[in-house]
Design a protein around this motif. Structure first.
Motif, PDB file in Angstrom:
ATOM      1  N   TYR A  69       0.833  -1.205   0.000  1.00 40.95           N
ATOM      2  CA  TYR A  69       0.000   0.000   0.000  1.00 40.95           C
ATOM      3  C   TYR A  69       0.867   1.254   0.000  1.00 40.95           C
ATOM      4  CZ  TYR A  69      -3.502   3.408   1.376  1.00 40.95           C
ATOM      5  OH  TYR A  69      -4.318   4.502   1.409  1.00 40.95           O
ATOM      6  N   MET A  73       0.658   4.172  -2.623  1.00 41.85           N
ATOM      7  CA  MET A  73       0.197   5.516  -2.262  1.00 41.85           C
ATOM      8  C   MET A  73       1.304   6.552  -2.151  1.00 41.85           C
ATOM      9  SD  MET A  73      -2.806   6.286  -2.104  1.00 41.85           S
ATOM     10  CE  MET A  73      -2.572   7.885  -1.325  1.00 41.85           C
ATOM     11  N   VAL A  75       4.904   7.748   0.458  1.00 42.87           N
ATOM     12  CA  VAL A  75       5.315   7.744   1.856  1.00 42.87           C
ATOM     13  C   VAL A  75       4.489   8.692   2.714  1.00 42.87           C
ATOM     14  CG1 VAL A  75       7.660   6.958   1.467  1.00 42.87           C
ATOM     15  CG2 VAL A  75       7.140   9.382   1.304  1.00 42.87           C
ATOM     16  N   GLY A  76       3.595   9.434   2.065  1.00 45.82           N
ATOM     17  CA  GLY A  76       2.726  10.330   2.826  1.00 45.82           C
ATOM     18  C   GLY A  76       1.782   9.611   3.756  1.00 45.82           C
ATOM     19  N   PHE A  85      11.555  15.149   8.267  1.00 43.38           N
ATOM     20  CA  PHE A  85      11.513  14.386   7.026  1.00 43.38           C
ATOM     21  C   PHE A  85      11.849  12.917   7.257  1.00 43.38           C
ATOM     22  CE2 PHE A  85      12.050  18.707   5.557  1.00 43.38           C
ATOM     23  CZ  PHE A  85      11.214  18.764   4.452  1.00 43.38           C
ATOM     24  N   VAL A 144      12.358   5.574   0.962  1.00 44.47           N
ATOM     25  CA  VAL A 144      12.583   6.577  -0.079  1.00 44.47           C
ATOM     26  C   VAL A 144      11.287   6.831  -0.836  1.00 44.47           C
ATOM     27  CG1 VAL A 144      15.004   5.992  -0.327  1.00 44.47           C
ATOM     28  CG2 VAL A 144      13.336   4.913  -1.823  1.00 44.47           C
ATOM     29  N   GLY A 145      11.182   8.013  -1.376  1.00 41.61           N
ATOM     30  CA  GLY A 145       9.949   8.419  -2.039  1.00 41.61           C
ATOM     31  C   GLY A 145       9.601   7.556  -3.231  1.00 41.61           C
ATOM     32  N   ARG A 146      10.618   7.096  -3.930  1.00 41.54           N
ATOM     33  CA  ARG A 146      10.342   6.267  -5.099  1.00 41.54           C
ATOM     34  C   ARG A 146      11.095   4.949  -4.903  1.00 41.54           C
ATOM     35  NH1 ARG A 146      10.729   9.557 -10.560  1.00 41.54           N
ATOM     36  NH2 ARG A 146      12.870  10.039 -10.009  1.00 41.54           N
TER      37      ARG A 146
ATOM     38  N   ARG B 818       3.026  19.745   5.293  1.00 42.13           N
ATOM     39  CA  ARG B 818       3.449  19.282   3.970  1.00 42.13           C
ATOM     40  C   ARG B 818       3.086  20.240   2.854  1.00 42.13           C
ATOM     41  NH1 ARG B 818       1.365  13.095   4.579  1.00 42.13           N
ATOM     42  NH2 ARG B 818       2.967  12.351   5.993  1.00 42.13           N
ATOM     43  N   GLY B 891      14.093  10.403  -3.507  1.00 36.66           N
ATOM     44  CA  GLY B 891      13.310  10.814  -2.339  1.00 36.66           C
ATOM     45  C   GLY B 891      13.815  10.305  -1.009  1.00 36.66           C
ATOM     46  N   ARG B 905      10.797  21.039  -0.366  1.00 34.32           N
ATOM     47  CA  ARG B 905       9.432  20.533  -0.244  1.00 34.32           C
ATOM     48  C   ARG B 905       9.377  19.148  -0.851  1.00 34.32           C
ATOM     49  NH1 ARG B 905       7.750  23.746   3.571  1.00 34.32           N
ATOM     50  NH2 ARG B 905       7.553  25.922   2.975  1.00 34.32           N
ATOM     51  N   PHE B 906       8.700  18.265  -0.160  1.00 32.06           N
ATOM     52  CA  PHE B 906       8.674  16.883  -0.628  1.00 32.06           C
ATOM     53  C   PHE B 906       7.259  16.472  -1.021  1.00 32.06           C
ATOM     54  CE2 PHE B 906       8.632  12.242   0.131  1.00 32.06           C
ATOM     55  CZ  PHE B 906       9.594  11.901  -0.794  1.00 32.06           C
ATOM     56  N   TYR B 908       4.983  14.099  -0.705  1.00 28.90           N
ATOM     57  CA  TYR B 908       4.705  12.893   0.081  1.00 28.90           C
ATOM     58  C   TYR B 908       3.675  12.014  -0.623  1.00 28.90           C
ATOM     59  CZ  TYR B 908       7.402  14.378   4.075  1.00 28.90           C
ATOM     60  OH  TYR B 908       8.430  14.728   4.899  1.00 28.90           O
ATOM     61  N   LEU B 909       2.747  12.675  -1.308  1.00 27.41           N
ATOM     62  CA  LEU B 909       1.708  11.934  -2.014  1.00 27.41           C
ATOM     63  C   LEU B 909       1.614  12.520  -3.412  1.00 27.41           C
ATOM     64  CD1 LEU B 909      -0.820  11.937   0.922  1.00 27.41           C
ATOM     65  CD2 LEU B 909       0.321   9.918   0.041  1.00 27.41           C
ATOM     66  N   TYR B 919      -6.100  11.659   1.080  1.00 32.68           N
ATOM     67  CA  TYR B 919      -5.427  10.868   0.070  1.00 32.68           C
ATOM     68  C   TYR B 919      -5.515   9.419   0.497  1.00 32.68           C
ATOM     69  CZ  TYR B 919      -3.602  15.345  -1.330  1.00 32.68           C
ATOM     70  OH  TYR B 919      -3.498  16.634  -1.756  1.00 32.68           O
ATOM     71  N   GLY B 920      -5.457   8.507  -0.485  1.00 35.98           N
ATOM     72  CA  GLY B 920      -5.382   7.093  -0.157  1.00 35.98           C
ATOM     73  C   GLY B 920      -6.638   6.572   0.502  1.00 35.98           C
ATOM     74  N   TRP B 921      -6.438   5.819   1.542  1.00 38.20           N
ATOM     75  CA  TRP B 921      -7.559   5.104   2.140  1.00 38.20           C
ATOM     76  C   TRP B 921      -8.580   6.049   2.725  1.00 38.20           C
ATOM     77  CZ3 TRP B 921      -8.132   4.141   7.741  1.00 38.20           C
ATOM     78  CH2 TRP B 921      -7.306   4.968   8.495  1.00 38.20           C
ATOM     79  N   ARG B 946       4.939  12.165  -7.180  1.00 33.51           N
ATOM     80  CA  ARG B 946       5.191  11.899  -5.772  1.00 33.51           C
ATOM     81  C   ARG B 946       6.568  11.288  -5.572  1.00 33.51           C
ATOM     82  NH1 ARG B 946       4.777   6.379  -4.146  1.00 33.51           N
ATOM     83  NH2 ARG B 946       3.396   5.173  -5.470  1.00 33.51           N
ATOM     84  N   GLY B 947       7.043  11.437  -4.348  1.00 30.26           N
ATOM     85  CA  GLY B 947       8.327  10.847  -3.999  1.00 30.26           C
ATOM     86  C   GLY B 947       9.515  11.676  -4.415  1.00 30.26           C
ATOM     87  N   VAL B 948       9.268  12.911  -4.833  1.00 29.19           N
ATOM     88  CA  VAL B 948      10.346  13.725  -5.372  1.00 29.19           C
ATOM     89  C   VAL B 948      10.465  15.009  -4.561  1.00 29.19           C
ATOM     90  CG1 VAL B 948      10.990  15.099  -7.379  1.00 29.19           C
ATOM     91  CG2 VAL B 948      10.166  12.790  -7.694  1.00 29.19           C
TER      92      VAL B 948
END
Lengths: 476, 1069
Positions: A69, A73, A75-76, A85, A144-146, B818, B891, B905-906, B908-909, B919-921, B946-948
């Motif tokens: 999951y 989705m 890491v948020g 972080f 990691v994010g990706r 965020r 990330g 800034r990250f 996250y989603l 977001y998500g569930w 996302r993830g960047v």
């Protein structure tokens, strides 16, 4: 056919000058040791194993589902935020790496120092190391994010990019340190197990078992030549693994120490982290071995003396960790650096005061109880204390990671981290994975290094017999 | 002509007459999503969009007089002068809620993606910064805008905008068509013509459009019996009445650049004022610390943007302001009469509150009298007629009228033909008005409650032209989709009388028509809007307006004309009778409530704009909410707790609002912003915040005295981008200690005695582990932010968001810290640390002032982020930009941990594919259709997944474009002023300067050499390329507070700052 040892108990925790306390009690013979250890895997498992396995396995399944999951989705789903972080996943990573320290320390360092008492506990401790590294390795990978690109941290010749990773980054050093540690530990563990796997093969009653153990033991025959090469290889691997015990957590501490964040940027981290890791590793060994010893009736092999020795190490490393905490405060004051001193005052009295004081009471105060012999030789109490130590060590990483990040240079960016349900479930899930692997280990692999125990047994058995004043029962 | 589902129909049209429709298929359509899901075929690619937009561009070109032929054509053959991917710029104007903006639109392949001020516009040109150029060099000219202008493009592409005609019959609402609407309007005309429009009314949203007013005049001529009324949601009738009486009506416009002393009495000149952009510009002109530096006094109850920028701010309850004005008038009279100011020699900090007020009165009076004709007194427009009049009288006595205070004559073709809201409401309830055409404005939500518009309107049949299916649409029989101001022809007449056209930047995306067109059909003269506008301008220029002039007008966006000044007749002998009592309001637990238009969503009409909702409000840094803003002492006295709801009761009306505590707000005053709590705003704005409309009884009810405020214990979660949680005393005292070293400030006096006061001498030589590689560089980009000019108005934040495709994350994510803004404005409270510690604790600090600090990536030369990235995703360019390679980023977020400025800034989603609350569930909401919304994206900037990690790039795309342009068109070299970052372009005061540090003559180089220049966290040796210019407060010495006088010690001597100097040694290693 050796007979099952008698239940002759002896308190081997008493130090009598000039006389060595026996490492194995209960008038063991070589055969009885084999019998005792093999029966763990050969006999039907007790009910408690099935219960524990059911729980652990479901937690493990949950863990992997959550990872799926997470990757779906992002890491948020965790509570990580700006400025925190790094949060629980990194805390868990450092925690598990720390746990992973005891095994190799016991097998390699104590081996080189000829601490023979290690033999009864090294196998389980090494297994624990491997499983802890597995748990530890997962977290940075999914953190990691990706996650699907995490392999970019490895230096592989990339035809698309023509570039290497960035070698100045401690995270890259981490990749090397942890993977080296994992592979050497695995090799060490496996190699040490070969003679015992051969015993298992020889005792196998089904074809399948024989086949599998046969493959695993690499055709071990127990010939002198095999033994000679085995001993050599074992010594070499021990020598290789020893610096890793120190390097892996040193490098992990660089993740923090090399940054410029107040609370992270300190030179004390490498020794402090290593001491903490050994501290938590031994605590975890205690936590696991005391029940294992009880459930599988291994009290004669894993004797009170073993447990007491480990508790002493916990006492020493716990005090070292306490000293490190004090030193950090001293340096924060002595350096006259405003950011640094605020970070430490904030740790103890800021919004995360609870975490700090949980850490201090579990890590500094708890192990001091081991000054009392009564406490350090009581199985129940030592398990409780060691669990507290592990809670404390988890909080130590939490305090270092989260409180330092939550308030750094610019007050405009201060924040307060709150975990989500995913943080909690994934920490629990990693325990599920760890326990699943450990229970499978108990079920299928030699929990105690029989061959090594036997190697150190004769002299002590002798001494023990003498102590008992009965030459006639001498087995040789 | 609705675009529902049908992909093959003609999408673009010229006028109502051109419309054909197939009602059958319209009416059976039941849309799954109330958004543009069906507007755009699934999977509309950029290429397809290009094709579609080709058509509109060809037409838009005609609009902009670039192409004469008006026809729809795809870009099969490249239109002349058009290069795909190269933006065109159109001067235009923009109007909503009667507020005017003079803009330059960046039009990328047929779609407007960015709006900035039109630097040529006389309103701005007169206040061009003179620091670095003589006004001839247009390259430096930048007009500046406000947040509303910057965010307007997002509303244009809002998928929630109404896209179809809706007809309500017997309680059922069915989709109808423009053809049906047109025949309805024709029938209505026929009917109305029978008895001259009896029983008919038009309620129109506030407007400064001469064409629309002329059209309404035409309507009034066609139907003489019809009632015409203007709905001003943000209106100040008291001010209007006073201007009516002393100047025969007119527009009050201040000239801040002509005033050395500016006294803002509860007047948020730089914040919520209609002319805030102009005022901010003018204010910024004289903010370079030299003998010309102006002095801004602010006396107010709220902590406004103006208060934050003021040199001296006094917190005073709005209800006590009349007393203050009366005292000030008396003091000015006395001093004009020759008396000298009565100022004791004691220390200002030690005075009691009453004595402080008295001192401030005397000092202001002294300054005003000393600067007659070059001073300015501005009174909050919500105050009573007497106070307004007193303000004007003060200006008249000081000889400011016509110089720093101007009243322009206003010519309104509708004058005399329209009635007030009260009259309209009366006519509806008495049954005299049965049918009403509402042209925007959402009267049900925005209308004052006294006239019970939401009730009375129900008894009439409403035809409603609107952007959204909003609260008023719910009770309307016909709901017609309106155009966005960027989609239609129109015009504006600024307060100073400058005429400007609004030219469409794009064809109506969602089937809308403008009020001009609808009125045209109704009165039976459906002139195309462009033609009508041209008629208007011809009429305004006395019948002569040639084709060339028209072209020039479209090119420039305005025609130079100025309204003449009105004669102001004021009886100087009058006096303001008000009790000069400054006692404690909280004694009997009563408080005053000051209502204000929201700095984000204005009166609520912008509630569906996610950029604005997520914009941290200037002082509170609150997003996605309004709150009851009170001081710590008020909160304590009334048992209010941050993060809990409070009940506000006033005159038998009660509303609930979450409490937000801001030090420095006058004790006993509570501030609440209107425009929240919308129920039918759209998927973004629904249910955001709490409605206070119930307290808005009449257009003038802004200040409610004697309100009862009680804390309820119900918790309510607020999302702020700063101070995410109630900070403990330990944290607060540390902030108080650190803030002066981060945002350095001094008094003008201290600056003059030591211009380099902002520099902190390091005790140790700072050394680096790294050697910067020697590169042969042409440019070294750098930036300077002048804290003395920054008012914290937020325009740069939204400009950056629009330029760099920055995602909106939603309230929950903001609460988690965020938010994605690359540029944030940090706000710190400076206070008297010793007394705060001693007296009240830092939760209720003593003698608070606010400082703002815009902060984006400072592009460290020795960047800590780069050293720890394991995959080399963040690296340096040769020119000194700390760049992000998004594709390479995996990330790890280590860079963000190691960034001392926390500007990274990250994602996250996946913020860019959906936005909202969850977001998500947790995402139970319908996902917002982002197809249309994504058209707002700047094609020059990567959209991050996302993830960047992401952060400010110094607008690297603009830098690259500048270099390409220099090679292609110039001498190969970028010169100073050629490249402006988005934030720089949006800044009304030009506090942000970007440029080449290698060029010693560039503005940025000169500013970095300024003695006020300093690097934040210099001791870390990260060598930031962005430097700050210390803030200078022009405080008269009689009003200087202890800690302001001792600012110098922030650099040297004080104990706490040694810590900072020593920070060097360990942290920089």
């Amino acid at each position: 056919m050796a007979s099952i040892a008698t239940s002759f108990e002896i308190d081997n925790t008493i130090e009598i000058p000039g006389r060595r306390a026996p490492l194995v009690t209960g008038n063991q013979t070589l055969g009885s040791v084999t019998e005792m250890v093999s029966s763990v895997a050969e006999r039907p498992q007790p009910k408690i194993w099935y219960i524990a396995f059911a729980i652990s396995f479901s937690m493990m399944v949950m863990f992997f589902s959550l990872i799926a999951y997470l990757i779906y989705m992002g890491v948020g789903i965790w509570g990580n935020m700006s400025p925190v972080f790094w949060a629980w996943p990194i805390v868990n990573f450092v925690f598990w790496v720390g746990i992973a320290h005891a095994g190799t320390l016991i097998s390699a360092v104590l081996f080189l120092f000829r601490q023979n008492w290690r033999t009864s506990i090294n196998r389980a401790a090494e297994a624990m190391t491997i499983f802890a590294v597995v748990c530890a390795g997962i977290f940075p990978g999914i953190h990691v994010g990706r996650a699907w690109l995490a392999f970019w941290l490895t230096p592989y010749p990339s035809l698309n990019l023509w570039m290497w990773p960035q070698f100045r980054s401690p995270l890259l050093w981490d990749v090397f340190a942890v993977s080296t540690y994992a592979s050497v530990s695995l090799m060490f563990w496996y190699m040490g197990m070969i003679p015992d796997l051969a015993t298992y093969r020889d005792r196998s009653k089904t074809k399948l078992r024989r086949l599998i153990y046969g493959i695993l033991c690499l055709g071990w025959t127990g010939s002198t030549r095999h033994w000679m090469r085995y001993e050599k290889a074992y010594t070499i691997l021990a020598a290789l693994a020893t610096p890793l015990v120190l390097s892996v957590h040193t490098v992990v501490s660089f993740d923090f120490a090399v940054s410029q964040l107040p609370g992270w940027h300190t030179t004390i981290f490498p020794p402090y982290f290593v001491a903490g890791a050994i501290f938590s590793g031994f605590a975890m060994v205690i936590t696991l071995l005391v029940p294992v010893r009880k459930i599988y009736g291994l009290e004669h092999l894993i004797t009170m003396r073993h447990l007491e020795n480990m508790n002493k190490i916990i006492l020493v490393t716990g005090s070292l960790v306490g000293l490190a905490y004090a030193t950090e405060f001293f340096m924060a004051w002595y350096s006259f650096n405003g950011f640094e001193s605020y970070t430490f005052i904030n740790r103890a009295f800021g919004p995360y005061w609870w975490a700090y004081w949980i850490m201090v009471s579990c890590n500094v105060i708890c192990p001091q109880l081991f000054w009392f012999k009564k406490l350090r030789t009581s199985p129940v109490l030592m398990v409780i204390i060691s669990i507290f130590v592990n809670i404390g060590m988890w909080f130590e990483r939490f305090v270092i990671t989260v409180t330092s990040l939550s308030r750094d240079f610019l007050p405009s960016s201060w924040g307060y981290f709150r975990p989500t349900i995913f943080d909690m479930l994934m920490l629990a899930g990693s325990f599920g994975l760890f326990m699943t692997l450990f229970l499978l280990f108990c079920r299928f692999l030699p929990t105690i290094a029989m061959a090594e125990v036997k190697g150190v047994m004769s002299a002590h058995a002798h001494a023990e017999a003498h102590l008992a004043g009965d030459h006639g029962q001498h087995h040789h | 002509m609705s675009s529902n589902g049908n992909q093959n129909r003609v999408r673009y049209f010229r006028s109502l007459a051109q419309l054909e429709n197939t009602t059958e298929f319209e009416e059976h359509l039941h849309r799954e999503f109330p958004v543009a899901a069906s507007e755009f075929p699934e999977g509309v690619s950029r290429r397809r969009w290009m094709k579609l937009m080709g058509a509109s561009l060809a037409f838009g070109g005609a609009a902009g007089c670039r192409y004469q032929v008006e026809q729809i054509a795809a870009f099969v053959v490249r239109p002349e002068n058009h290069v795909a991917g190269v933006p065109n710029y159109f001067a235009t104007n923009f109007e909503w809620a009667g507020r005017v903006m003079h803009l330059l639109a960046t039009n990328m392949d047929g779609r407007p993606i960015k709006l900035d001020g039109n630097p040529q516009h006389p309103m701005y040109a007169s206040s061009e910064q003179k620091d670095f150029h003589d006004g001839k060099d247009a390259k430096f000219a930048s007009a500046g805008t406000d947040v509303f202008a910057q965010a307007a493009v997002l509303s244009l592409y809002d998928p929630d905008r109404l896209d179809r005609v809706i007809r309500k019959q017997e309680g059922r609402s069915v989709d109808s068509s423009w053809a049906a609407a047109e025949s309805m309007l024709n029938e209505l005309r026929t009917e109305l013509l029978k008895d001259e429009g009896k029983g008919f009314a038009v309620l129109f949203d506030a407007t400064r459009s001469p064409s629309l007013r002329r059209k309404l005049k035409e309507l009034s001529a066609t139907f003489p019996q019809a009632t015409i009324s203007e709905l001003k949601s943000v209106a100040y009738p008291n001010q209007e009445k006073v201007l009516e009486s002393v100047a025969g009506g007119g527009e009050l416009v201040h000239q801040l650049d002509a005033a050395k002393i500016i006294v803002a009495l509860d007047a948020d000149l730089l914040g919520s004022d209609e002319h805030a952009v102009l005022y901010t510009r003018q204010f910024g002109m004289n903010r370079t610390p030299n003998s010309q530096m102006n002095r801004l006094y602010c006396v107010e109850s709220q902590y406004s943007v103006t208060g934050g920028s003021a040199d001296v701010r006094l917190a005073l309850n709005s209800s006590k302001l009349p007393g203050f004005v009366s005292a000030l008038e008396a003091a000015v009279d006395a001093q004009l009469g020759g008396a000298s100011a009565d100022i004791a020699d004691s220390d200002y900090s030690d005075l009691s509150y009453e004595a402080k007020v008295a001192r401030v009165v005397q000092v202001i009076a002294r300054d005003l009298v000393a600067n007659q004709g070059a001073s300015l007194v501005a009174v909050g427009p919500h105050h009573s007629e007497e106070v307004q009049l007193a303000g004007l009288r003060l200006n008249a006595k000081l000889g400011n009228i016509g110089k720093s205070v101007k009243v322009f004559q206003k010519s309104d073709p509708l004058a005399g033909s329209s009635v007030g809201l009260a009259e309209l409401a009366a006519r509806i309830s008495s049954g005299n008005v049965k049918r009403i055409l509402v042209l925007g404005g959402n009267p049900v939500f925005c209308g004052p409650t006294e006239f019970r518009l939401s009730e009375t309107l129900k008894s009439a049949e409403i035809i409603y032209l609107t952007d959204y299916e909003d609260e008023t649409a719910a009770i309307s029989s016909w709901v017609l989709p309106a155009t966005h101001p960027l989609e239609t022809w129109g015009d504006v007449l600024s307060a100073t009388g400058v005429y400007g056209v609004c030219q469409p930047q794009i064809e109506p995306l969602l089937n809308g028509h403008s009020a001009l067109e609808v009125l045209g059909v109704l009165i039976g003269r459906p002139v195309p809007a462009m033609q009508f506008v041209r008629e208007t301008v011809t009429e305004l220029s006395s019948g002569m307006f040639t084709d060339n002039q028209w072209k020039q007008l479209l090119h420039d966006g305005f025609v130079t004309m100025e309204a003449s000044l009105a004669a102001v007749n004021i009886d100087a002998s009058q006096k303001l009778e008000a009790e000069a009592g400054f006692g404690d309001l909280l004694k009997d637990r009563k408080a005053e409530v000051l209502l204000l238009p929201s700095p984000s969503v204005y009166d609520g009409r912008l509630a569906n704009n996610a950029w604005l909702q997520e914009l941290p409000q200037p002082v509170t840094k609150l997003t996605w909410d309004n709150a009851l803003i009170v001081s710590p002492r008020t909160a304590k006295a009334l048992d209010l707790k941050q993060g809990e709801l409070a009940r506000v009761n006033h005159d038998a009306v009660g509303v609930d609002l979450p409490v937000f505590i801001v030090p420095g707000v006058a004790d006993g005053s509570a501030i609440a912003h209107i425009g929240y709590g919308r129920t039918a705003a759209g998927s973004v704005g629904n249910g955001v915040g709490h409605s206070v409309q119930a307290l808005r009884r009449n257009p003038g009810s802004w200040l409610l005295t004697g309100a009862e405020i009680r804390g309820t214990t119900r918790p309510y979660k607020l999302s702020t981008t700063q101070d995410h949680f109630a900070i403990d005393e330990l944290g607060l005292s540390e902030i108080a200690k650190r803030a002066p070293t981060l945002v350095r400030e001094g008094t003008l006096e201290s600056y003059q005695s030591d211009p380099k006061f902002a520099h902190v001498e390091m005790h140790h030589k700072i050394e680096s582990l790294w050697k910067n590689p020697a590169v042969n560089i042409d440019y070294a980009w750098g930036m300077t932010i002048d804290l003395n000019k920054c008012t914290g108005c937020n325009a740069c934040v939204i400009a950056c968001q629009a330029e760099n495709n920055i995602a909106v994350v939603g309230k929950e994510q903001v609460a988690r810290g965020r938010e994605m803004h690359w540029l944030r404005i940090d706000r710190y409270f400076h206070c008297d640390p010793d007394r705060s510690r001693r007296e009240s604790g830092f939760a209720d600090p003593v003698d608070v002032t606010i400082v703002h600090q815009p902060l984006m990536c400072v592009h460290c030369e020795n960047a800590p982020c780069e050293q720890v990235c394991p995959v080399a995703a963040t690296v340096h360019t040769e020119e000194g930009i700390n760049a992000m390679a998004y594709n390479r980023c995996v990330g790890t977020r280590y860079c963000a941990n190691n960034c001392p400025y926390k500007v990274r800034r990250f994602n996250y989603l996946n913020y860019n594919t959906k936005y909202g609350y969850h977001y998500g569930w947790q995402d139970y909401r319908e996902s917002v259709n982002t197809k249309l919304q994504s058209l707002v994206l700047n094609p020059e900037v990567t959209v991050r997944g996302r993830g960047v990690m992401e952060k400010c790039t110094y607008c690297i795309q603009r830098v690259q474009n500048g270099k390409i342009k220099a090679r292609a068109e110039g001498d190969g070299r970028v010169h100073d002023g050629d490249i402006k970052s988005a934030c720089q372009e949006a800044c009304p005061t030009q506090a942000i300067v970007f440029g080449d540090l290698n060029d010693r003559a560039s503005r940025v180089s000169q500013l970095q050499a300024d003695p006020r220049s300093y690097s934040m966290l210099e001791e870390l040796n990260v060598k930031p390329r962005t430097k700050y210019l210390a803030r200078i407060r022009n405080v008269p010495k009689e009003l200087t507070m202890n800690y302001q006088r001792n600012t110098l010690s922030h650099g040297h001597g004080a104990h706490g700052d040694h810590d900072m100097e020593h920070a060097t040694t360990s942290a920089a290693h």
